[in-house]
Design a protein around this motif. Sequence first.
Motif, PDB file in Angstrom:
ATOM      1  N   ASN A  67      -3.122  -6.570   4.089  1.00 58.26           N
ATOM      2  CA  ASN A  67      -2.044  -6.450   5.064  1.00 58.26           C
ATOM      3  C   ASN A  67      -1.039  -7.587   4.897  1.00 58.26           C
ATOM      4  O   ASN A  67      -1.030  -8.542   5.652  1.00 58.26           O
ATOM      5  N   SER A  76       2.123  -7.210   5.286  1.00 59.69           N
ATOM      6  CA  SER A  76       3.225  -7.037   6.231  1.00 59.69           C
ATOM      7  C   SER A  76       2.992  -7.825   7.509  1.00 59.69           C
ATOM      8  O   SER A  76       3.907  -8.028   8.281  1.00 59.69           O
ATOM      9  N   TYR A 108      -1.931   1.074   4.093  1.00 58.23           N
ATOM     10  CA  TYR A 108      -0.669   1.306   4.796  1.00 58.23           C
ATOM     11  C   TYR A 108      -0.526   2.785   5.087  1.00 58.23           C
ATOM     12  O   TYR A 108      -0.875   3.626   4.267  1.00 58.23           O
ATOM     13  N   TRP A 132      -0.454  -0.404   9.663  1.00 56.77           N
ATOM     14  CA  TRP A 132      -1.663  -0.850   8.982  1.00 56.77           C
ATOM     15  C   TRP A 132      -2.848  -0.094   9.564  1.00 56.77           C
ATOM     16  O   TRP A 132      -2.969   0.045  10.780  1.00 56.77           O
TER      17      TRP A 132
END
Length: 85
Positions: A11, A13, A47, A38
């Motif tokens: 993850n 992001s 994702y 996520w």
Amino acid sequence: IQSLYYSFNKNVSSTGSNLIIDYSGNNQHGTFYNTPSWTSGIYGGAYSFDGVEDYIQANDSSLPLANTTRTISAWVKSGTETNQN
């Protein structure tokens, strides 16, 4: 020759930068647009793209053009299951 490798089971992001790291060593990092969510995955996480406006853009002109031979590999899980028989 590997041009680009985005690992979708980490993850990245969550850093708030919208940057996805290119692990190929070529520094062709990408940018998330419209923030895919996520979720759980086969290895670690994954994702989830909404199929409408979520995407990743690689900003490097050295990537193969549309008319260039290349191979793309991905693990994809459909949002719905249907019987195709």
